[in-house]
Design a protein around this motif. Sequence first.
Motif, PDB file in Angstrom:
ATOM      1  N   PRO A 392       0.817  -1.223   0.000  1.00 34.54           N
ATOM      2  CA  PRO A 392       0.000   0.000   0.000  1.00 34.54           C
ATOM      3  C   PRO A 392       0.848   1.269   0.000  1.00 34.54           C
ATOM      4  O   PRO A 392       0.431   2.295  -0.558  1.00 34.54           O
ATOM      5  CB  PRO A 392      -0.818  -0.118   1.285  1.00 34.54           C
ATOM      6  N   PRO A 418      -5.254  -6.372  -4.619  1.00 37.75           N
ATOM      7  CA  PRO A 418      -4.836  -4.985  -4.352  1.00 37.75           C
ATOM      8  C   PRO A 418      -4.522  -4.212  -5.631  1.00 37.75           C
ATOM      9  O   PRO A 418      -4.855  -3.033  -5.744  1.00 37.75           O
ATOM     10  CB  PRO A 418      -3.588  -5.150  -3.477  1.00 37.75           C
ATOM     11  N   THR A 421      -7.711  -3.167  -7.306  1.00 38.22           N
ATOM     12  CA  THR A 421      -8.288  -2.009  -6.620  1.00 38.22           C
ATOM     13  C   THR A 421      -7.565  -0.735  -7.028  1.00 38.22           C
ATOM     14  O   THR A 421      -8.194   0.300  -7.301  1.00 38.22           O
ATOM     15  CB  THR A 421      -8.205  -2.199  -5.095  1.00 38.22           C
ATOM     16  N   PHE A 447      -9.969   0.290  -0.773  1.00 34.55           N
ATOM     17  CA  PHE A 447      -9.680  -1.032  -0.207  1.00 34.55           C
ATOM     18  C   PHE A 447     -10.846  -1.526   0.651  1.00 34.55           C
ATOM     19  O   PHE A 447     -11.205  -2.706   0.598  1.00 34.55           O
ATOM     20  CB  PHE A 447      -8.393  -0.985   0.614  1.00 34.55           C
ATOM     21  N   LEU A 452     -10.884  -5.307   1.281  1.00 37.07           N
ATOM     22  CA  LEU A 452      -9.462  -5.487   1.593  1.00 37.07           C
ATOM     23  C   LEU A 452      -9.094  -4.619   2.798  1.00 37.07           C
ATOM     24  O   LEU A 452      -8.206  -3.775   2.749  1.00 37.07           O
ATOM     25  CB  LEU A 452      -8.607  -5.120   0.373  1.00 37.07           C
ATOM     26  N   TYR A 455      -5.406  -3.877   3.994  1.00 38.78           N
ATOM     27  CA  TYR A 455      -4.647  -2.905   3.206  1.00 38.78           C
ATOM     28  C   TYR A 455      -5.058  -1.487   3.588  1.00 38.78           C
ATOM     29  O   TYR A 455      -4.219  -0.583   3.642  1.00 38.78           O
ATOM     30  CB  TYR A 455      -4.872  -3.140   1.710  1.00 38.78           C
ATOM     31  N   ALA A 456      -6.356  -1.291   3.854  1.00 43.09           N
ATOM     32  CA  ALA A 456      -6.800   0.026   4.303  1.00 43.09           C
ATOM     33  C   ALA A 456      -6.175   0.371   5.648  1.00 43.09           C
ATOM     34  O   ALA A 456      -5.702   1.494   5.861  1.00 43.09           O
ATOM     35  CB  ALA A 456      -8.325   0.046   4.403  1.00 43.09           C
TER      36      ALA A 456
END
Length: 659
Positions: A392, A418, A421, A447, A452, A455-456
């Motif tokens: 990220p 990811p 996204t 995310f 996800l 990842y956020a």
Amino acid sequence: MLCDPEYRKQLPLDDLDPATVPPDLPAPAVPNPAGRTAAHVRRLLAEHFGLSTDRSAGHAEGDSEDIFTEFTELATRAEPVSIVVPDVDQAGPVRAANEPARLVRDVLTPLAATETVQLLADVPRELAAELAGALPHGQVQLIDLDAPEWADPEGLVLHAETALDRASGAPERSRALPHATTDPVARRALAEALAERAAGNRLTLQLAVRSLLMPPHGFGPPEPTDAAALLPGSIGEALDLHARRLGADPQTLRLVLAPLAFAEGEGLPVQLLAPLATAVAGRDMSQDVADGMPLAAPFIQTVEAPQDADGTPDEAPSVGGRRPLLRLMHPGIAEEIRSGLPDVRDAQTKIATALLEAVPQQDWSRADPYIRDHLAAHTLEAGLLPQLLTDPGLFAHANPVTLRAAIEAVPLEQLGAPARTYLRTAPLLTRTQAPAGMRAAFLESAFVEDGLAPYAEALHKLGFDLPWRTLWSAPLTGVRAVTIGVLRQDSPPQAAEAGAEAPAPASTGSVHHPVAAFLVPEGTPGARTLPSGTDGTPESRSDRANSTDLTASGEVGLALLHHNLLTPEYLDADPSQVVQPSEKARAAAPYGLSRDADSLRVRVRSRATEQVVTTLVSDTPITGAALSPDGVLVIATERGVTARQILTPVITPAPAAAT
């Protein structure tokens, strides 16, 4: 030069052959494709000619999603229009993404097929043949400047003679130059020998002249007498002869220049040349690079580029000054060096690995801007890009123009979640030209929307001062409006029977339960029909976006769906028991909300000062927005509904000065 009015004024037109001077007509459109996508070039042309456009909501300017009317508008013009497209081979922000081919197919071919367009384009040979084959016979004229009919041996001699003459006229260098450059007769003879050996190749001749003039002691004894032995007949010979003249190994010169042959963008930072040369060579090249500038000088140039401190796109203002970059004089030198390597993909793998290792503690905020913005391009050609696209921090810090171009060159089925996204969010990142912190905020929401959450959450741990935390996202379609209120019940709310649309049952609620209500089509799982005769309380016009009177639309076939405001769960609630905040409560809230007319942007403001606290930009039209008194922002778009807790502190007015 003869078409641009400013250049034309500088030329001695009366001294030129009249047959070679075009009339003084309006200057043609000249979109520069270097570093740009095909869609960006198309946008430049549309703006130049004032063509009507129909850019889809949320799509970035110059992105592949831009939908322009075809060039049919040009076909309706009474007078033909002239367009010149130079340097098609330099199109695209990422070399391995093959943007020149896309430019030819998506822009040049439809332009050439338009009867009112006179098009002159500088196109790679193989793409020129493709362009000609896509159009009716006789509509395209191919001019191959390497063909004998375009040879200009006398012009080539004059080119060399002029370059040598200018060098001999420089007082600070005259002592170091050989007799062959300072004596007019000898200079002419040398120029003729250079042109003959170059066999019409202007780049070879240019490199030969630079090689002769740049060594600190000229040719050195003896003076050149054997042109075949001392003057190059190709780019490769220019490299090798120059190295031998300076007593160096030709392979060492090629290894010093190898990183520049793979460099992306404007060029390579000076401090990266030695470690990347070491990586390609498989041995320590530090001393070779340190001692090798006179060796490499005829083939490189130094340019200054913006020092991009926070990863903003190239179109955004630079905030960090300028820094020197190195690049090869001509793409033909890069082709020669790359062709001499045993395995180009292996060399790119070594370069990519060295660049990744040069990121301090894998902290992208501390990475050199070149590494941050162009590592993806190197890993793309190495065939390793999908493995890189899990960080990220890289997504947030990298230039979205170059990163997106690299990712789009990978087949979608090879990308992980990811990366997909990122790919769908990239148009928003490029359109807004947001700095790294706001890119992280947009990605954080994306995310969460895509399920996800780790990842956020990782973005919140990377040192960004994010303006919000995304609490939940509901993939609902057809939401007409949203509002926020309090559910007043004597018993805890129950989870809605929403089938696959509804998450797991809600946890135990309270008497005053904060909820979000969505106006949705009847038949939406878990939704309740609007109660007849309900008297909604519309908000004031000055704060219209803070809440929505869901009963005031007058539309039929609509229902209410309730959702927990703070957690990802639907609620089975009686609409008559949901109470919106009072005008007094709204007036006392620290935040206010406003929506832009384009339906793509909402702004959270400090009520006390009216200053913008944060701005949320959507990549799809916003159909509803509401803000709770404690700063939970609920946004409905064509994609779904998302709730964000505003984290940016409210701005309070400064205390009045004492009198």
